[in-house]
Design a protein around this motif. Structure first.
Motif, PDB file in Angstrom:
ATOM      1  N   VAL A 143       2.017  -1.133  -6.501  1.00  0.00           N
ATOM      2  CA  VAL A 143       1.362  -1.844  -5.283  1.00  0.00           C
ATOM      3  C   VAL A 143       0.169  -2.224  -5.713  1.00  0.00           C
ATOM      4  O   VAL A 143      -0.583  -1.939  -6.848  1.00  0.00           O
ATOM      5  CB  VAL A 143       1.583  -0.434  -4.568  1.00  0.00           C
ATOM      6  CG1 VAL A 143       2.794   0.417  -4.810  1.00  0.00           C
ATOM      7  CG2 VAL A 143       0.853   0.412  -5.246  1.00  0.00           C
ATOM      8  N   ASP A 144      -0.272  -3.030  -4.753  1.00  0.00           N
ATOM      9  CA  ASP A 144      -1.586  -2.722  -5.181  1.00  0.00           C
ATOM     10  C   ASP A 144      -3.475  -1.727  -4.110  1.00  0.00           C
ATOM     11  O   ASP A 144      -4.120  -2.393  -4.857  1.00  0.00           O
ATOM     12  CB  ASP A 144      -2.121  -4.159  -3.598  1.00  0.00           C
ATOM     13  CG  ASP A 144      -0.948  -4.921  -4.067  1.00  0.00           C
ATOM     14  OD1 ASP A 144      -1.253  -5.915  -4.905  1.00  0.00           O
ATOM     15  OD2 ASP A 144      -0.142  -6.127  -2.593  1.00  0.00           O
ATOM     16  N   LEU A 145      -2.862  -1.342  -3.346  1.00  0.00           N
ATOM     17  CA  LEU A 145      -3.958   0.478  -3.448  1.00  0.00           C
ATOM     18  C   LEU A 145      -3.083   0.764  -3.236  1.00  0.00           C
ATOM     19  O   LEU A 145      -1.665   1.800  -2.656  1.00  0.00           O
ATOM     20  CB  LEU A 145      -3.828  -0.140  -2.164  1.00  0.00           C
ATOM     21  CG  LEU A 145      -5.368   0.815  -1.074  1.00  0.00           C
ATOM     22  CD1 LEU A 145      -6.075   0.831  -2.084  1.00  0.00           C
ATOM     23  CD2 LEU A 145      -5.924   0.210  -0.131  1.00  0.00           C
ATOM     24  N   VAL A 146      -2.853   2.698  -3.717  1.00  0.00           N
ATOM     25  CA  VAL A 146      -2.713   3.333  -3.835  1.00  0.00           C
ATOM     26  C   VAL A 146      -3.556   4.346  -3.286  1.00  0.00           C
ATOM     27  O   VAL A 146      -5.509   4.337  -3.697  1.00  0.00           O
ATOM     28  CB  VAL A 146      -2.257   3.997  -4.687  1.00  0.00           C
ATOM     29  CG1 VAL A 146      -2.189   5.914  -4.498  1.00  0.00           C
ATOM     30  CG2 VAL A 146      -1.305   3.990  -5.396  1.00  0.00           C
ATOM     31  N   ILE A 147      -3.648   5.166  -1.699  1.00  0.00           N
ATOM     32  CA  ILE A 147      -4.121   5.712  -0.973  1.00  0.00           C
ATOM     33  C   ILE A 147      -4.363   7.454  -0.934  1.00  0.00           C
ATOM     34  O   ILE A 147      -2.877   7.888  -0.686  1.00  0.00           O
ATOM     35  CB  ILE A 147      -5.452   5.224   0.368  1.00  0.00           C
ATOM     36  CG1 ILE A 147      -4.770   4.099   0.513  1.00  0.00           C
ATOM     37  CG2 ILE A 147      -5.430   6.027   0.713  1.00  0.00           C
ATOM     38  CD1 ILE A 147      -5.303   3.816   1.671  1.00  0.00           C
ATOM     39  N   VAL A 148      -4.696   7.889  -1.800  1.00  0.00           N
ATOM     40  CA  VAL A 148      -4.506   9.433  -2.061  1.00  0.00           C
ATOM     41  C   VAL A 148      -5.309   9.856  -1.259  1.00  0.00           C
ATOM     42  O   VAL A 148      -6.560  10.712  -1.026  1.00  0.00           O
ATOM     43  CB  VAL A 148      -4.868  10.065  -3.564  1.00  0.00           C
ATOM     44  CG1 VAL A 148      -5.412  11.515  -4.050  1.00  0.00           C
ATOM     45  CG2 VAL A 148      -4.909   8.936  -4.633  1.00  0.00           C
ATOM     46  N   LEU A 149      -3.953  11.282  -0.967  1.00  0.00           N
ATOM     47  CA  LEU A 149      -4.772  11.839   0.634  1.00  0.00           C
ATOM     48  C   LEU A 149      -4.121  13.374   0.984  1.00  0.00           C
ATOM     49  O   LEU A 149      -3.516  14.331   1.509  1.00  0.00           O
ATOM     50  CB  LEU A 149      -4.549  10.911   1.836  1.00  0.00           C
ATOM     51  CG  LEU A 149      -5.902  10.134   2.710  1.00  0.00           C
ATOM     52  CD1 LEU A 149      -4.916   9.209   3.609  1.00  0.00           C
ATOM     53  CD2 LEU A 149      -6.547  11.138   3.292  1.00  0.00           C
ATOM     54  N   THR A 164       2.307  -4.202   4.179  1.00  0.00           N
ATOM     55  CA  THR A 164       3.807  -3.437   3.968  1.00  0.00           C
ATOM     56  C   THR A 164       3.409  -1.728   3.017  1.00  0.00           C
ATOM     57  O   THR A 164       2.741  -1.938   2.533  1.00  0.00           O
ATOM     58  CB  THR A 164       4.340  -4.110   2.175  1.00  0.00           C
ATOM     59  OG1 THR A 164       4.977  -5.203   2.855  1.00  0.00           O
ATOM     60  CG2 THR A 164       5.761  -3.069   2.049  1.00  0.00           C
ATOM     61  N   VAL A 165       3.636  -0.811   3.644  1.00  0.00           N
ATOM     62  CA  VAL A 165       3.413   0.706   3.320  1.00  0.00           C
ATOM     63  C   VAL A 165       3.823   1.317   3.411  1.00  0.00           C
ATOM     64  O   VAL A 165       4.985   1.077   4.312  1.00  0.00           O
ATOM     65  CB  VAL A 165       2.565   0.964   4.621  1.00  0.00           C
ATOM     66  CG1 VAL A 165       1.822   2.498   4.648  1.00  0.00           C
ATOM     67  CG2 VAL A 165       1.000   0.598   5.258  1.00  0.00           C
ATOM     68  N   TRP A 166       3.875   1.933   2.900  1.00  0.00           N
ATOM     69  CA  TRP A 166       4.698   2.954   1.724  1.00  0.00           C
ATOM     70  C   TRP A 166       4.228   4.725   2.265  1.00  0.00           C
ATOM     71  O   TRP A 166       2.579   4.424   1.792  1.00  0.00           O
ATOM     72  CB  TRP A 166       4.997   3.275   0.970  1.00  0.00           C
ATOM     73  CG  TRP A 166       5.943   2.089   0.361  1.00  0.00           C
ATOM     74  CD1 TRP A 166       6.132   0.888  -0.052  1.00  0.00           C
ATOM     75  CD2 TRP A 166       7.890   2.315  -0.184  1.00  0.00           C
ATOM     76  NE1 TRP A 166       7.179   0.733   0.003  1.00  0.00           N
ATOM     77  CE2 TRP A 166       8.111   0.898  -0.296  1.00  0.00           C
ATOM     78  CE3 TRP A 166       8.313   3.254   0.359  1.00  0.00           C
ATOM     79  CZ2 TRP A 166       9.853   0.845   0.022  1.00  0.00           C
ATOM     80  CZ3 TRP A 166       9.606   3.448  -0.004  1.00  0.00           C
ATOM     81  CH2 TRP A 166      10.202   2.094  -0.616  1.00  0.00           C
ATOM     82  N   ILE A 190       0.678  -1.178   0.217  1.00  0.00           N
ATOM     83  CA  ILE A 190       0.127   0.058   0.137  1.00  0.00           C
ATOM     84  C   ILE A 190       0.602   1.098  -0.044  1.00  0.00           C
ATOM     85  O   ILE A 190       1.680   1.365   0.896  1.00  0.00           O
ATOM     86  CB  ILE A 190      -0.999  -0.426   1.182  1.00  0.00           C
ATOM     87  CG1 ILE A 190      -1.788  -1.173   1.044  1.00  0.00           C
ATOM     88  CG2 ILE A 190      -1.838   1.553   1.227  1.00  0.00           C
ATOM     89  CD1 ILE A 190      -2.284  -1.742   2.461  1.00  0.00           C
ATOM     90  N   CYS A 191       0.777   2.320  -1.054  1.00  0.00           N
ATOM     91  CA  CYS A 191       1.407   3.290  -1.192  1.00  0.00           C
ATOM     92  C   CYS A 191       0.005   4.810  -0.684  1.00  0.00           C
ATOM     93  O   CYS A 191      -1.111   4.946  -0.485  1.00  0.00           O
ATOM     94  CB  CYS A 191       1.726   3.913  -2.261  1.00  0.00           C
ATOM     95  SG  CYS A 191       2.649   5.224  -2.474  1.00  0.00           S
ATOM     96  N   ILE A 192       0.770   5.119   0.500  1.00  0.00           N
ATOM     97  CA  ILE A 192      -0.017   6.496   0.845  1.00  0.00           C
ATOM     98  C   ILE A 192       0.161   7.812   0.423  1.00  0.00           C
ATOM     99  O   ILE A 192       1.711   8.051   0.536  1.00  0.00           O
ATOM    100  CB  ILE A 192      -0.338   6.493   2.358  1.00  0.00           C
ATOM    101  CG1 ILE A 192      -0.821   5.389   3.018  1.00  0.00           C
ATOM    102  CG2 ILE A 192      -1.317   7.951   2.512  1.00  0.00           C
ATOM    103  CD1 ILE A 192      -2.096   5.074   3.631  1.00  0.00           C
TER     104      ILE A 192
END
Length: 308
Positions: free
Chosen positions: A70-76, A25-27, A3-5
């Motif tokens: 990555v599997d998931l990009v969370i846009v914040l 696994t968080v970036w 996951i990428c934030i």
């Protein structure tokens, strides 16, 4: 999941931190070198109920520093940085990558879809919160705070169910919405209730909620927004304006500060155009008067001008 934030400020670190604790696994991507240096040297420190705990995360100033998709990009990121942020993240978006916006306001999903393709995009809203105490150190408000995510077409797919399950396992109370536009408006009502008023008064929630006149103004602003949503045919779950005012502070500490206040304290512009400003624009489109929201927008714009 990997996951990428993108936009790992207060809320991004809060969400990324609990997801990392759950084994993902968080970036955390943040343009601020001080934040990234602190995360690399000491890990992420989460403060909850007065107690600090350490979480191991990966940190970078650019998505290009992440190897592979990555599997998931969370846009914040802040609303006005959405296109720039997703453009920089294209390098980590593969054929099966999901891009999820949990930003305040309206319209981000269209910006993301234009950049990476609508088939990759989910929309969502979260009532979780966070406050940066120092680089790499965040006060979090995630317990019991609802997060809603959904496909843009309202379908309940395997991928959205998988992400919701991962969030729930991490302690982020998450449900899948088949009415994501209504969900986004429900969250907009909460931001309308407290964001601008916190920024104008400079008050954290404990003090903000102690002033009856502030509550009256907040409820009036939400009532306008609900009238606009009704005129636009939006299906809301809220039935009474004061619900948004109550929900905004539910479970958050007295020291919590709305994101608009945090922005102003840092000397940066706010997301007012995407919150109360969105209510004003939609009101004009559908012929619904929005004088309270217009006044709140004017006040925040004036404060922003004074700081530049």
């Amino acid at each position: 999941m990997k996951i990428c934030i993108v936009g790992a400020g207060a809320l991004g670190c809060a969400i990324g931190g609990v997801l990392a604790e759950a084994g993902h696994t968080v970036w955390l991507v943040n343009r601020g070198q001080a934040q990234v240096d602190a995360l690399r040297q000491h890990g992420l420190t989460l403060r909850e109920n007065g107690v600090d705990r350490q979480v191991a995360v990966h940190a970078a100033t650019r998505c290009a520093e992440i190897n592979g998709f990555v599997d998931l990009v969370i846009v914040l990121v802040k609303s006005f940085h959405t296109f720039e942020a997703i453009a920089s993240a294209r390098c980590i978006v593969g054929p099966d990558t999901v891009v999820l916006s949990l930003q305040n306001g309206l319209g981000h999903e269209d910006v993301l879809a234009e950049a990476v393709g609508r088939e990759h995009v989910l929309a969502g809203k979260t009532y979780a919160g966070g406050v940066v105490l120092a680089p790499g150190h965040v006060l979090i408000g995630t317990q019991g705070k609802e997060t809603l995510i959904g496909e843009l077409d309202g379908q309940v797919t395997d991928r959205v169910a998988t992400i919701a399950a991962a969030f729930n396992h991490a302690g982020l109370t998450t449900t899948v919405s088949d009415n994501i536009l209504g969900t986004m408006w429900d969250k907009l009502l909460v931001n309308v209730a407290t964001g601008a008023l916190s920024g104008i008064t400079r008050l954290p929630y404990g003090d903000l909620y102690a002033v009856p006149e502030v509550e009256a103004c907040a409820v009036a602003a939400v009532a306008e927004a609900m009238a606009v949503a009704q005129a636009a045919g939006i299906r809301l779950t809220s039935t009474e304006p004061r619900q948004a005012w109550v929900k905004a502070a539910d479970g958050l500490p007295a020291a919590f500060k709305a994101s608009m206040l945090q922005s102003l304290e840092k000397g940066s512009i706010t997301e007012i155009d995407f919150v109360n400003g969105a209510v004003v624009r939609w009101g004009a489109k559908y012929g619904v008067p929005t004088p309270v929201n217009q006044a709140l927008v004017a006040c925040i714009k004036g404060i922003e001008r004074a700081k530049t």
